[in-house]
Design a protein around this motif. Structure first.
Motif, PDB file in Angstrom:
ATOM      1  N   TRP A  16      10.826   4.192 -56.663  1.00  0.00           N
ATOM      2  CA  TRP A  16      11.023   5.231 -55.646  1.00  0.00           C
ATOM      3  C   TRP A  16      11.601   4.631 -54.373  1.00  0.00           C
ATOM      4  O   TRP A  16      12.365   5.279 -53.673  1.00  0.00           O
ATOM      5  CB  TRP A  16       9.691   5.930 -55.343  1.00  0.00           C
ATOM      6  N   LYS A  17      11.220   3.387 -54.084  1.00  0.00           N
ATOM      7  CA  LYS A  17      11.691   2.804 -52.816  1.00  0.00           C
ATOM      8  C   LYS A  17      13.221   2.721 -52.779  1.00  0.00           C
ATOM      9  O   LYS A  17      13.811   2.692 -51.714  1.00  0.00           O
ATOM     10  CB  LYS A  17      11.045   1.452 -52.537  1.00  0.00           C
ATOM     11  N   ARG A  18      13.840   2.716 -53.975  1.00  0.00           N
ATOM     12  CA  ARG A  18      15.311   2.672 -53.998  1.00  0.00           C
ATOM     13  C   ARG A  18      15.929   4.060 -54.074  1.00  0.00           C
ATOM     14  O   ARG A  18      17.092   4.247 -53.755  1.00  0.00           O
ATOM     15  CB  ARG A  18      15.773   1.852 -55.193  1.00  0.00           C
ATOM     16  N   HIS A  19      15.147   5.029 -54.542  1.00  0.00           N
ATOM     17  CA  HIS A  19      15.736   6.354 -54.788  1.00  0.00           C
ATOM     18  C   HIS A  19      15.379   7.413 -53.742  1.00  0.00           C
ATOM     19  O   HIS A  19      16.025   8.456 -53.683  1.00  0.00           O
ATOM     20  CB  HIS A  19      15.327   6.858 -56.173  1.00  0.00           C
ATOM     21  N   VAL A  20      14.323   7.130 -52.956  1.00  0.00           N
ATOM     22  CA  VAL A  20      13.914   8.138 -51.967  1.00  0.00           C
ATOM     23  C   VAL A  20      15.007   8.275 -50.896  1.00  0.00           C
ATOM     24  O   VAL A  20      15.535   7.280 -50.396  1.00  0.00           O
ATOM     25  CB  VAL A  20      12.563   7.734 -51.323  1.00  0.00           C
ATOM     26  N   LEU A  21      15.338   9.527 -50.576  1.00  0.00           N
ATOM     27  CA  LEU A  21      16.344   9.800 -49.540  1.00  0.00           C
ATOM     28  C   LEU A  21      15.587  10.031 -48.235  1.00  0.00           C
ATOM     29  O   LEU A  21      15.207  11.148 -47.895  1.00  0.00           O
ATOM     30  CB  LEU A  21      17.164  11.038 -49.920  1.00  0.00           C
ATOM     31  N   ILE A  67       3.003  13.449 -49.945  1.00  0.00           N
ATOM     32  CA  ILE A  67       3.452  12.055 -49.804  1.00  0.00           C
ATOM     33  C   ILE A  67       3.722  11.469 -51.180  1.00  0.00           C
ATOM     34  O   ILE A  67       2.802  11.379 -52.014  1.00  0.00           O
ATOM     35  CB  ILE A  67       2.370  11.217 -49.083  1.00  0.00           C
ATOM     36  N   LEU A  68       4.948  11.072 -51.430  1.00  0.00           N
ATOM     37  CA  LEU A  68       5.256  10.361 -52.674  1.00  0.00           C
ATOM     38  C   LEU A  68       4.572   9.005 -52.563  1.00  0.00           C
ATOM     39  O   LEU A  68       4.936   8.179 -51.720  1.00  0.00           O
ATOM     40  CB  LEU A  68       6.778  10.185 -52.797  1.00  0.00           C
ATOM     41  N   GLY A  78      16.905  21.540 -53.826  1.00  0.00           N
ATOM     42  CA  GLY A  78      17.342  20.266 -53.236  1.00  0.00           C
ATOM     43  C   GLY A  78      16.826  19.073 -54.025  1.00  0.00           C
ATOM     44  O   GLY A  78      16.016  19.223 -54.949  1.00  0.00           O
ATOM     45  N   PRO A  79      17.269  17.843 -53.669  1.00  0.00           N
ATOM     46  CA  PRO A  79      16.799  16.655 -54.392  1.00  0.00           C
ATOM     47  C   PRO A  79      15.297  16.449 -54.215  1.00  0.00           C
ATOM     48  O   PRO A  79      14.787  16.558 -53.100  1.00  0.00           O
ATOM     49  CB  PRO A  79      17.584  15.503 -53.749  1.00  0.00           C
ATOM     50  N   GLU A  80      14.602  16.175 -55.328  1.00  0.00           N
ATOM     51  CA  GLU A  80      13.138  16.120 -55.259  1.00  0.00           C
ATOM     52  C   GLU A  80      12.612  14.868 -54.569  1.00  0.00           C
ATOM     53  O   GLU A  80      11.434  14.815 -54.209  1.00  0.00           O
ATOM     54  CB  GLU A  80      12.534  16.247 -56.658  1.00  0.00           C
ATOM     55  N   LEU A  81      13.461  13.871 -54.364  1.00  0.00           N
ATOM     56  CA  LEU A  81      12.998  12.665 -53.660  1.00  0.00           C
ATOM     57  C   LEU A  81      13.534  12.599 -52.232  1.00  0.00           C
ATOM     58  O   LEU A  81      13.574  11.526 -51.626  1.00  0.00           O
ATOM     59  CB  LEU A  81      13.366  11.402 -54.442  1.00  0.00           C
ATOM     60  N   ALA A  82      13.960  13.732 -51.687  1.00  0.00           N
ATOM     61  CA  ALA A  82      14.401  13.762 -50.280  1.00  0.00           C
ATOM     62  C   ALA A  82      13.184  13.969 -49.392  1.00  0.00           C
ATOM     63  O   ALA A  82      12.297  14.760 -49.723  1.00  0.00           O
ATOM     64  CB  ALA A  82      15.397  14.897 -50.076  1.00  0.00           C
ATOM     65  N   THR A  83      13.126  13.223 -48.280  1.00  0.00           N
ATOM     66  CA  THR A  83      11.958  13.355 -47.394  1.00  0.00           C
ATOM     67  C   THR A  83      12.361  13.876 -46.009  1.00  0.00           C
ATOM     68  O   THR A  83      13.525  13.802 -45.615  1.00  0.00           O
ATOM     69  CB  THR A  83      11.214  12.010 -47.233  1.00  0.00           C
ATOM     70  N   GLY A  84      11.352  14.368 -45.304  1.00  0.00           N
ATOM     71  CA  GLY A  84      11.557  14.892 -43.953  1.00  0.00           C
ATOM     72  C   GLY A  84      10.719  16.141 -43.753  1.00  0.00           C
ATOM     73  O   GLY A  84      10.052  16.615 -44.675  1.00  0.00           O
ATOM     74  N   VAL A  85      10.759  16.660 -42.538  1.00  0.00           N
ATOM     75  CA  VAL A  85      10.037  17.906 -42.250  1.00  0.00           C
ATOM     76  C   VAL A  85      10.889  19.058 -42.773  1.00  0.00           C
ATOM     77  O   VAL A  85      12.097  19.115 -42.532  1.00  0.00           O
ATOM     78  CB  VAL A  85       9.771  18.064 -40.732  1.00  0.00           C
ATOM     79  N   ILE A  86      10.263  19.963 -43.506  1.00  0.00           N
ATOM     80  CA  ILE A  86      10.997  21.059 -44.158  1.00  0.00           C
ATOM     81  C   ILE A  86      10.811  22.378 -43.410  1.00  0.00           C
ATOM     82  O   ILE A  86      11.714  23.191 -43.310  1.00  0.00           O
ATOM     83  CB  ILE A  86      10.508  21.202 -45.621  1.00  0.00           C
ATOM     84  N   TRP A  87       9.610  22.555 -42.861  1.00  0.00           N
ATOM     85  CA  TRP A  87       9.331  23.847 -42.199  1.00  0.00           C
ATOM     86  C   TRP A  87       8.367  23.659 -41.033  1.00  0.00           C
ATOM     87  O   TRP A  87       7.379  22.929 -41.155  1.00  0.00           O
ATOM     88  CB  TRP A  87       8.735  24.841 -43.212  1.00  0.00           C
ATOM     89  N   LYS A  88       8.706  24.260 -39.913  1.00  0.00           N
ATOM     90  CA  LYS A  88       7.792  24.312 -38.769  1.00  0.00           C
ATOM     91  C   LYS A  88       7.696  25.775 -38.368  1.00  0.00           C
ATOM     92  O   LYS A  88       8.634  26.320 -37.787  1.00  0.00           O
ATOM     93  CB  LYS A  88       8.369  23.524 -37.588  1.00  0.00           C
ATOM     94  N   GLY A  89       6.579  26.415 -38.725  1.00  0.00           N
ATOM     95  CA  GLY A  89       6.433  27.834 -38.455  1.00  0.00           C
ATOM     96  C   GLY A  89       5.720  28.105 -37.135  1.00  0.00           C
ATOM     97  O   GLY A  89       5.320  27.178 -36.420  1.00  0.00           O
ATOM     98  N   THR A 117       7.123  13.321 -47.664  1.00  0.00           N
ATOM     99  CA  THR A 117       7.300  11.983 -47.085  1.00  0.00           C
ATOM    100  C   THR A 117       7.071  10.927 -48.171  1.00  0.00           C
ATOM    101  O   THR A 117       6.813  11.258 -49.324  1.00  0.00           O
ATOM    102  CB  THR A 117       6.322  11.759 -45.918  1.00  0.00           C
ATOM    103  N   PHE A 118       7.128   9.647 -47.769  1.00  0.00           N
ATOM    104  CA  PHE A 118       7.043   8.543 -48.738  1.00  0.00           C
ATOM    105  C   PHE A 118       6.121   7.464 -48.171  1.00  0.00           C
ATOM    106  O   PHE A 118       6.269   7.053 -47.010  1.00  0.00           O
ATOM    107  CB  PHE A 118       8.458   7.998 -48.965  1.00  0.00           C
ATOM    108  N   SER A 119       5.198   7.001 -49.014  1.00  0.00           N
ATOM    109  CA  SER A 119       4.232   5.992 -48.544  1.00  0.00           C
ATOM    110  C   SER A 119       4.907   4.658 -48.217  1.00  0.00           C
ATOM    111  O   SER A 119       4.373   3.860 -47.456  1.00  0.00           O
ATOM    112  CB  SER A 119       3.157   5.758 -49.606  1.00  0.00           C
ATOM    113  N   GLY A 120       6.088   4.434 -48.796  1.00  0.00           N
ATOM    114  CA  GLY A 120       6.806   3.183 -48.538  1.00  0.00           C
ATOM    115  C   GLY A 120       7.519   3.175 -47.192  1.00  0.00           C
ATOM    116  O   GLY A 120       8.226   2.218 -46.874  1.00  0.00           O
ATOM    117  N   ASP A 121       7.328   4.228 -46.413  1.00  0.00           N
ATOM    118  CA  ASP A 121       7.947   4.309 -45.082  1.00  0.00           C
ATOM    119  C   ASP A 121       6.835   4.642 -44.075  1.00  0.00           C
ATOM    120  O   ASP A 121       6.796   5.728 -43.502  1.00  0.00           O
ATOM    121  CB  ASP A 121       9.025   5.420 -45.107  1.00  0.00           C
ATOM    122  N   PRO A 122       5.880   3.693 -43.853  1.00  0.00           N
ATOM    123  CA  PRO A 122       4.707   4.033 -43.034  1.00  0.00           C
ATOM    124  C   PRO A 122       5.055   4.470 -41.605  1.00  0.00           C
ATOM    125  O   PRO A 122       4.358   5.305 -41.037  1.00  0.00           O
ATOM    126  CB  PRO A 122       3.878   2.745 -43.015  1.00  0.00           C
TER     127      PRO A 122
END
Ligand SMILES: Cc1ncc(C[n+]2csc(CCOP(=O)(O)OP(=O)(O)O)c2C)c(N)n1
Ligand code: SF4
Ligand SMILES: [Mg+2]
Length: 273
Positions: free
Chosen positions: A212-217, A198-199, A237-248, A172-177
């Protein structure tokens, strides 16, 4: 009927001393939003940390907090959760704290899968001690210790988390609270050990991370169908992509149970044998 708790109700009276613009402010804001979303009673929550700028966070939250030793947030959080399972337990820290000196604990926390949510504020640097390279620092990033970079590939901590058995993994990214608050709430509700990387820019020692605020996906990632697929995402994958990756769906470890409830006398006999 109890009053509805607002995010501000989860802020402590202590004013953060992070540098102006530090990403960790966004993380604090997201944590308070997540707690309000879940309406968690502050006396049923504990936030445990080690040492570092990121690790200051328990002081700023209105809940139980434990500011431990560098690298030791996870063993403290594990002991707390196993002995007080009714508490919501979060562990929080920086990339140095959790992945370097605390790296061994990180591995085994993933493997044990105790119901704890871990927040790693990754700024790819040791912020508190003034800019030494951390395990996530890029190989060619110049610091005063390594003017030409370390020439070491950064640690892919999310790949390790997946392989070692973490039950929920997100970037995730801190710039997207708001987005971060959603992910933290989801992670808290998900059983077992949750890892949220958290980036979180260190504007003082990594000022270029302001970009990062301009490059984070934001929200580019979806939960994968298998660990193998999730691994593919975090390794290629792109290292600045955010989201949930795994729910086990691994069952959380809840401790050794009754058999371990041995008296001191029994334990002494065991050791004497
Ligand atoms: C046992 C021990 N070793 C080293 C230190 C010094 N130290 C304090 S914070 C820190 C690094 C913090 O970096 P990170 O965890 O990335 O957090 P940040 O400050 O970047 O948020 C180090 C090496 C310490 N306090 N204790
Ligand atoms: S040194 Fe970096 S990580 Fe620490 S408070 Fe300042 S901006 Fe944040
Ligand atoms: Mg750091």
């Amino acid at each position: 009927m109890t009053d509805i708790r607002k995010p501000t109700d989860y802020k402590s009276a202590i004013k953060p001393i992070w540098c102006p613009g530090c990403g960790d402010y966004g993380v604090l804001s997201a944590i308070t939003k997540a707690f309000a979303k879940l309406q968690l009673p502050p006396d049923e929550v504990a936030v445990v940390s080690g040492i570092g700028c990121a690790a200051r966070i328990p002081a700023y939250i209105n809940a139980y907090g434990f500011h431990g030793l560098h690298g030791r947030a996870l063993p403290i959080a594990t002991g707390l959760k196993l002995s007080r399972p009714e508490l919501t337990v979060l562990a929080a820290g920086g990339d140095g704290d959790i992945y370097s000196i605390g790296g061994n604990h990180f591995l085994h926390a993933c493997r044990r899968n105790v119901d704890i949510t871990l927040l790693v504020m990754d700024n790819r640097i040791y912020g508190m001690t003034k800019g030494q390279p951390s395990p996530t620092t890029e190989a060619d990033f110049p610091t005063h210790l390594y003017p030409e970079g370390t020439h070491l590939a950064p640690l892919n901590a999310l790949a390790i988390a997946l392989v070692a058995g973490a039950n929920f993994v997100a970037r995730t990214f801190s710039g997207d609270p708001n987005g971060l608050a959603e992910d933290i709430a989801m992670a808290i509700k998900h059983p077992g050990f949750s890892v949220i990387e958290i980036l979180s820019p260190c504007v003082t020692f990594r000022p270029e991370q302001r970009e990062w605020k301009r490059h984070v996906l934001r929200g580019a990632l979806e939960p994968a169908a298998s660990v193998a697929e999730a691994l593919q995402v975090v390794t290629t994958g792109p290292e600045l992509a955010t989201g949930v990756i795994w729910k086990g769906s691994r069952p959380p470890y809840e401790g050794p149970g009754e058999q371990a409830a041995r008296s001191l006398e029994q334990l002494m006999e065991d050791f004497a044998a």
